[in-house]
Design an enzyme around this catalytic site. Structure first.
Site, PDB file in Angstrom:
ATOM      1  N   TYR A  12       0.818  -1.210   0.000  1.00 16.77           N
ATOM      2  CA  TYR A  12       0.000   0.000   0.000  1.00 16.77           C
ATOM      3  C   TYR A  12       0.859   1.270   0.000  1.00 16.77           C
ATOM      4  O   TYR A  12       0.387   2.328  -0.410  1.00 16.77           O
ATOM      5  CB  TYR A  12      -0.904   0.038   1.239  1.00 16.77           C
ATOM      6  CG  TYR A  12      -2.250  -0.622   1.062  1.00 16.77           C
ATOM      7  CD1 TYR A  12      -2.358  -1.961   0.701  1.00 16.77           C
ATOM      8  CD2 TYR A  12      -3.423   0.099   1.263  1.00 16.77           C
ATOM      9  CE1 TYR A  12      -3.595  -2.558   0.555  1.00 16.77           C
ATOM     10  CE2 TYR A  12      -4.662  -0.497   1.118  1.00 16.77           C
ATOM     11  CZ  TYR A  12      -4.746  -1.827   0.765  1.00 16.77           C
ATOM     12  OH  TYR A  12      -5.983  -2.415   0.626  1.00 16.77           O
ATOM     13  N   LYS A  39       2.822 -15.134   2.319  1.00 13.26           N
ATOM     14  CA  LYS A  39       3.028 -15.854   1.056  1.00 13.26           C
ATOM     15  C   LYS A  39       4.536 -16.128   0.971  1.00 13.26           C
ATOM     16  O   LYS A  39       5.227 -15.699   0.037  1.00 13.26           O
ATOM     17  CB  LYS A  39       2.510 -14.991  -0.114  1.00 13.26           C
ATOM     18  CG  LYS A  39       2.486 -15.689  -1.467  1.00 13.26           C
ATOM     19  CD  LYS A  39       1.484 -16.830  -1.576  1.00 13.26           C
ATOM     20  CE  LYS A  39       1.632 -17.543  -2.905  1.00 13.26           C
ATOM     21  NZ  LYS A  39       0.890 -18.803  -2.962  1.00 13.26           N
ATOM     22  N   ASP A  83      -3.139 -18.147   0.390  1.00 14.74           N
ATOM     23  CA  ASP A  83      -4.132 -18.856  -0.431  1.00 14.74           C
ATOM     24  C   ASP A  83      -4.839 -19.934   0.402  1.00 14.74           C
ATOM     25  O   ASP A  83      -6.067 -20.084   0.357  1.00 14.74           O
ATOM     26  CB  ASP A  83      -3.493 -19.437  -1.712  1.00 14.74           C
ATOM     27  CG  ASP A  83      -2.177 -20.151  -1.486  1.00 14.74           C
ATOM     28  OD1 ASP A  83      -1.684 -20.168  -0.333  1.00 14.74           O
ATOM     29  OD2 ASP A  83      -1.637 -20.715  -2.455  1.00 14.74           O
ATOM     30  N   ASP A 113      -6.613  -6.819   4.044  1.00 17.93           N
ATOM     31  CA  ASP A 113      -7.729  -6.159   3.354  1.00 17.93           C
ATOM     32  C   ASP A 113      -8.619  -7.213   2.693  1.00 17.93           C
ATOM     33  O   ASP A 113      -9.836  -7.212   2.845  1.00 17.93           O
ATOM     34  CB  ASP A 113      -7.184  -5.186   2.308  1.00 17.93           C
ATOM     35  CG  ASP A 113      -8.302  -4.512   1.530  1.00 17.93           C
ATOM     36  OD1 ASP A 113      -9.263  -4.052   2.173  1.00 17.93           O
ATOM     37  OD2 ASP A 113      -8.227  -4.472   0.288  1.00 17.93           O
ATOM     38  N   ASP A 171     -12.687  -8.873   4.038  1.00 20.90           N
ATOM     39  CA  ASP A 171     -13.936  -8.872   3.259  1.00 20.90           C
ATOM     40  C   ASP A 171     -14.490 -10.294   3.201  1.00 20.90           C
ATOM     41  O   ASP A 171     -15.692 -10.522   3.342  1.00 20.90           O
ATOM     42  CB  ASP A 171     -13.702  -8.376   1.814  1.00 20.90           C
ATOM     43  CG  ASP A 171     -13.936  -6.879   1.665  1.00 20.90           C
ATOM     44  OD1 ASP A 171     -13.662  -6.144   2.646  1.00 20.90           O
ATOM     45  OD2 ASP A 171     -14.381  -6.437   0.589  1.00 20.90           O
TER      46      ASP A 171
HETATM   47  C1  IPM Z   1     -10.558  -0.902   3.791  1.00 22.04           C
HETATM   48  C2  IPM Z   1     -10.734  -0.298   2.426  1.00 22.04           C
HETATM   49  C3  IPM Z   1      -9.545   0.607   2.105  1.00 22.04           C
HETATM   50  C4  IPM Z   1      -8.292  -0.271   2.124  1.00 22.04           C
HETATM   51  C5  IPM Z   1      -9.667   1.384   0.787  1.00 22.04           C
HETATM   52  C6  IPM Z   1     -10.904   2.231   0.748  1.00 22.04           C
HETATM   53  C7  IPM Z   1      -8.444   2.226   0.534  1.00 22.04           C
HETATM   54  O1  IPM Z   1     -10.925  -1.277   1.465  1.00 22.04           O
HETATM   55  O2  IPM Z   1     -10.430  -0.140   4.771  1.00 22.04           O
HETATM   56  O3  IPM Z   1     -10.571  -2.120   3.915  1.00 22.04           O
HETATM   57  O4  IPM Z   1      -7.971  -0.907   1.115  1.00 22.04           O
HETATM   58  O5  IPM Z   1      -7.620  -0.286   3.147  1.00 22.04           O
HETATM   59 MN    MN Z   2     -11.101  -3.271   2.292  1.00 20.25          MN
END
Ligand code: IPM
Ligand code: MN
Length: 363
Positions: free
Chosen positions: A141, A191, A223, A247, A251
């Site tokens: 990042y 990884k 993975d 990240d 999700d």
């Molecule tokens: C998160 C989001 C952010 C990230 C984006 C909006 C930059 O997806 O906080 O998980 O990737 O960190």
């Molecule tokens: Mn995110």
């Protein structure tokens, strides 16, 4: 307690969920006799529109002086042009970096009455209670160079992944400390079969582990971790991983809770606020959801639970944090559902309505 809270509603559904979170914060202040000075600033796309930059000086200064910051979400199609000079996400990344928030805590503990809202089978979800500790100010990042350049006569894009030992050590320590308060297991995700950064990650985490002999350490490749999160989620306690992997995996992990809208997060660093607690940034893990923005149907639970995390971590107000969490749990137990959580055939509640129901249950 007197505290300064900066709110950054941001874009899309951000202002809607932060509205509900602010209401509950004010109710807590009233019920428990605190004085929270809440001020709102621009960050992300809305800041680009007004200031020409995603992280205006004014916003950054206010956050640096605050005791804690509560954020909605940033981004949206309006600012998605891949050639644009200013992008909303730069505001969020810049803020995390400027505040030194190297660790992002994302707890995932599905509510027992929401198991049906997840596509996974109930047996897999029972007993799930995990905490992802995502490294937040390093890795791909932030690594340099990141640019487009010409290579052999064509356009080439480059991003750089870097980690120093100290960056890995501090977030690993935090993960082991957290595991000590929980079920005493750390899973480090990397990884290492491909990436040099990951080999340093694995080695450094193992060194940190030596100081925590009563905590077990498991290493997983990312993975495989993605698969195990779905096949055996209840076996995880604390997961510690690099910025990009964290990240992606969170999700995925949000699916365990029934909806991404449910999950809160706390970003912490080394600096303290004037109460002697970490000056954190608190945000739901979901994005700005432009598809439903402005309709008043966003799920505010992630934002509301982020407020609870703020009270706990940045103000040491454990009872107040518990009161919010208990109110959310009771609301769900009684069958109240937002649109994202409503079973087929049941109409979901609006952001405001569920917010008011939760606020009404504050003990
Ligand atoms: C998160 C989001 C952010 C990230 C984006 C909006 C930059 O997806 O906080 O998980 O990737 O960190
Ligand atoms: Mn995110």
């Amino acid at each position: 307690m007197k505290a300064k809270v900066i709110i950054l509603p941001g874009d899309g559904i951000g202002p809607e969920v932060i509205g509900a979170a602010t209401d509950i914060l004010q109710s807590v202040a009233c019920k428990f006799g605190h004085d929270f000075l809440i001020k709102s600033y621009l960050l992300g796309g809305c800041a680009i529109d007004s200031y020409g930059t995603a992280l205006p000086e004014e916003t950054l200064e206010a956050c640096l002086e605050a005791d804690a910051v509560l954020l909605g979400a940033v981004g949206g199609p309006k600012w998605d042009d891949p050639t644009a000079k200013h992008r909303p996400e730069q505001g969020l990344l810049g803020l995390r970096k400027a505040l030194g928030l190297f660790a992002n805590l994302r707890p995932v503990k599905p509510h027992p009455d929401l198991l049906e809202a997840s596509p996974l089978r109930r047996e897999r979800l029972e007993g799930v209670d995990l905490l992802v500790v995502r490294e937040l100010t390093g890795g791909i990042y932030f690594g340099q160079p990141r640019e487009r350049r010409t290579h052999n006569g064509e356009v080439q894009a480059v991003d750089t992944m870097t980690y120093t030992e100290s960056e890995i050590r501090r977030v690993a320590k935090l993960a082991f400390e957290a595991a000590g308060q929980r079920r005493r297991k750390v899973t480090s995700v990397d990884k290492a079969n491909v990436l040099e950064c990951s080999r340093l990650w694995r080695q450094t985490v193992a060194e940190v582990a030596l100081a925590y002999p009563d905590i077990s350490l498991e290493d997983l490749l990312v993975d495989a971790a993605a698969m195990h999160l779905i096949t055996r989620p209840a076996t995880f306690d604390v997961i510690v991983t690099a910025n990009l992997f964290g990240d992606i995996l969170t999700d995925e992990a949000s699916v365990l809770s029934g909806s991404m809208g449910n999950l809160p997060s706390a970003s912490l660093g080394e600096t303290q606020n004037r109460h002697g607690y970490p000056r954190g940034l608190y945000e739901p893990i979901h994005g700005s959801a432009p598809d439903i923005a402005g309709r008043g149907i966003a799920n505010p639970i992630g934002a509301i639970l982020s407020t609870a995390m703020m009270l706990r971590h940045s103000f040491g107000l454990e009872d107040e944090a518990n009161a919010i969490e208990t109110a959310v749990a009771a609301t769900l137990s009684e069958g109240y559902r937002t649109v994202d959580l409503a079973p087929a055939g049941q109409e979901g509640l609006s952001t405001q309505d569920i917010g008011q129901i939760i606020t009404g249950k504050l003990a």
